[in-house]
Design an enzyme around this catalytic site. Structure first.
Site, mmCIF file in Angstrom:
data_model
loop_
_atom_site.group_PDB
_atom_site.id
_atom_site.type_symbol
_atom_site.label_atom_id
_atom_site.label_comp_id
_atom_site.label_asym_id
_atom_site.label_seq_id
_atom_site.Cartn_x
_atom_site.Cartn_y
_atom_site.Cartn_z
ATOM 1 N N GLU A 291 0.833 -1.204 0.000
ATOM 2 C CA GLU A 291 0.000 0.000 0.000
ATOM 3 C C GLU A 291 0.871 1.259 0.000
ATOM 4 O OE1 GLU A 291 -4.215 -0.593 1.781
ATOM 5 O OE2 GLU A 291 -3.164 0.718 3.176
ATOM 6 N N HIS A 320 7.624 -26.795 0.572
ATOM 7 C CA HIS A 320 6.873 -27.863 -0.079
ATOM 8 C C HIS A 320 5.747 -27.292 -0.936
ATOM 9 C CE1 HIS A 320 8.936 -30.923 2.354
ATOM 10 N NE2 HIS A 320 9.019 -29.917 3.219
ATOM 11 N N LYS A 434 -13.701 1.443 -2.903
ATOM 12 C CA LYS A 434 -14.684 1.771 -1.856
ATOM 13 C C LYS A 434 -15.870 2.513 -2.463
ATOM 14 C CE LYS A 434 -11.498 2.357 2.039
ATOM 15 N NZ LYS A 434 -10.934 3.289 2.995
HETATM 16 O O1 PA5 Z 1 -3.217 1.589 5.990
HETATM 17 C C1 PA5 Z 1 -4.302 2.113 5.868
HETATM 18 O O2 PA5 Z 1 -4.447 3.335 5.953
HETATM 19 C C2 PA5 Z 1 -5.538 1.278 5.611
HETATM 20 O O3 PA5 Z 1 -5.258 -0.062 5.479
HETATM 21 C C3 PA5 Z 1 -6.516 1.447 6.750
HETATM 22 O O4 PA5 Z 1 -5.927 0.997 7.934
HETATM 23 C C4 PA5 Z 1 -7.795 0.659 6.474
HETATM 24 O O5 PA5 Z 1 -8.329 1.016 5.241
HETATM 25 C C5 PA5 Z 1 -8.807 0.925 7.573
HETATM 26 O O6 PA5 Z 1 -9.056 2.299 7.661
HETATM 27 P P1 PA5 Z 1 -9.722 2.939 8.920
HETATM 28 O O7 PA5 Z 1 -8.770 2.835 10.060
HETATM 29 O O8 PA5 Z 1 -9.969 4.352 8.549
HETATM 30 O O9 PA5 Z 1 -10.977 2.178 9.179
#
Ligand code: PA5
Length: 467
Positions: A291, A320, A434
């Protein structure tokens, strides 16, 4: 404090041959690495780099977490984290690393805290299954969402809220703890209106960098993990990575190696812990690396498509399963071993099958020896096949070494982001899905209605490609 160690030799051409990185290439990169270090340091504690302050500025928060954790242990039999992505992967990785591998199955008197469930998916069967195995009257839920608008977490909250109201009536508030942003989003308003116990996620700490704030520390403390040790470990790693000279800063050197590897077409990063306790570190790392670095625009707005695909693996299990590909498939991977010097127990192998030499040979040895021998065997096979590898060794898996590991990987990610000249702290590519999901569900707003219309413009499905 025991220190984690790094061996980058098998990344180098001198070691693995033509697909490795030469010493000269790293020397040529030193100025660039120094600049990346400056960029990261300049922003320390600023913008989305608030995570760099977490080892230093949480004395009061830690005390409050410990106090709350004690209350939870006294009052509840199960603790459920409702969260996704950065709100779930860190807590899961740390619990797996530092508590019993079958923690939830231990009898209550052998378990340091309540059973822990980390619910990071909305598979309908999963929520139903959870409700089958917990007693709501004896369960505390920690709703974790920085934005407070994440559909998965908020839908879980709504389900749990109703279930709690049915099970415990007005007492439901005592069963809910919220961890969210103090300044943004809707969850903070809900928490205030309801009067839930609340912890804050600092503004400058993004989900995947949040394990060392209340997001991860509360669940850890509830399960009696030494959260001060985690933070001390992180602090220690920060001190080890102070230098702008990559030859003296392991995280900076590692970022340089990985970016160089990407330039050479090694587009996959395999995290291969040889310890079940570190298995979920790979999941946590996968999000952090994917990410943060998977981006299509540089900081100055130029198109780019960078990043390295993380692969989660486990030694010896994946010898394996995946090792055949790693040794003979394309030269497109860097393999990172996580090695543990001293496991927390010894498992001797008894003598037996004396008439079968290949089996009787194992008698009198231990699983400790066997797993390390297999790790070395894999390392050698990869070396012979000229594959880039590296090893991070933990003297043992404890709060301090895990804190070091987490902070090291966060620093590497930040440096790599600076080297790639991208924003390592946003995730615009996640937003599209989203938006589209809410459009599919029929959410009525201008932007969702537009998205729904746009989605209709996809080419229609051809029956000849469907079976
Ligand atoms: O790293 C990130 O920002 C995302 O993976 C968030 O943690 C995830 O989308 C959850 O978001 P939130 O904490 O706003 O619910």
């Amino acid at each position: 404090m025991q220190k984690i160690r790094f061996d980058f030799n098998p990344m180098m051409a001198e070691f693995v041959g033509e697909h490795g990185i030469s010493g000269q290439e790293m020397k040529d990169m030193l100025a660039e690495l120094k600049a990346a270090h400056e960029t990261v340091e300049k922003n320390r504690g600023q913008g989305m780099q608030g995570w760099m302050d977490l080892p230093y500025d949480q004395d009061d928060v830690v005390a409050e977490i410990e106090k709350t954790a004690e209350d939870v242990r006294r009052e509840f039999e199960a603790f459920v984290v409702l969260g996704i992505g950065g709100s779930a992967l860190g807590p899961a990785a740390v619990q797996q690393a530092l508590n019993h591998l079958h923690y939830n199955e231990l009898p209550a008197d052998k378990r340091p805290g309540p059973r822990l469930y980390i619910e990071d998916n909305i598979d309908p069967e999963r929520m139903a299954a959870l409700l089958d195995v917990i007693d709501l009257k004896k369960t505390c839920f920690n709703v974790i969402s920085k934005s407070g608008g994440t559909a998965e977490t908020m839908s879980q909250y709504l389900i749990v809220l109703q279930a709690l109201k049915e099970a415990v009536g007005e007492d439901y508030r005592r069963h809910l703890i919220v961890t969210t942003s103090e300044s943004k989003g809707f969850l903070i308003n809900v928490a205030r209106e309801e009067g839930y116990k609340t912890f804050y996620i600092p503004d400058g700490v993004g989900g995947r960098f949040s394990e060392l704030c209340p997001v991860g520390l509360l669940a850890a403390a509830v399960c009696k993990i030494d959260i001060r040790g985690l933070l001390e470990g992180a602090k220690d790693m920060d001190a080890r990575c102070k230098s702008s000279n990559a030859m003296e800063n392991p995280a900076l050197f590692e970022a340089g190696l990985m970016v160089k590897a990407m330039e050479k077409g090694q587009n996959i990063s395999v995290m291969l812990p040889y310890a079940d306790s570190l298995k979920l570190m790979s999941d946590w790392y996968a999000q952090l690396w994917a990410e943060s670095l998977g981006k299509n625009r540089t900081l100055d707005g130029k198109p780019c498509n960078v990043g390295q695909t993380p692969v989660k693996a486990l030694g010896v299990t994946d010898q394996h399963s995946q090792l055949q590909l790693y040794t003979e498939g394309p030269f497109d991977k860097v393999i990172t071993f996580l090695k543990v010097d001293a496991f927390r127990c010894q498992t001797p192998i008894p003598h037996g099958c004396e008439d079968i030499p290949t089996i009787s040979f194992l008698g009198g040895k231990s699983h400790n020896q066997l797993i390390e021998a297999e790790r070395q065997g894999t390392e050698y096979a990869l070396y012979r096949a000229g594959r880039m590898c590296q090893t991070i060794a933990l003297p043992e898996v404890n709060a301090q070494t895990v804190g070091q590991l987490l902070y090291f990987l966060e620093l590497v990610t930040a440096y790599a982001g600076a080297l790639l000249n991208i924003d390592a702290f946003n995730q615009p590519g996640v937003e599209e899905s989203k938006l589209a999901a809410y459009a599919v569900l029929g959410y009525d707003s201008e932007k969702h209605n537009q998205k729904r219309e746009e989605m209709k413009g996809r080419p229609s499905l051809k029956p000849e490609y469907q079976f």
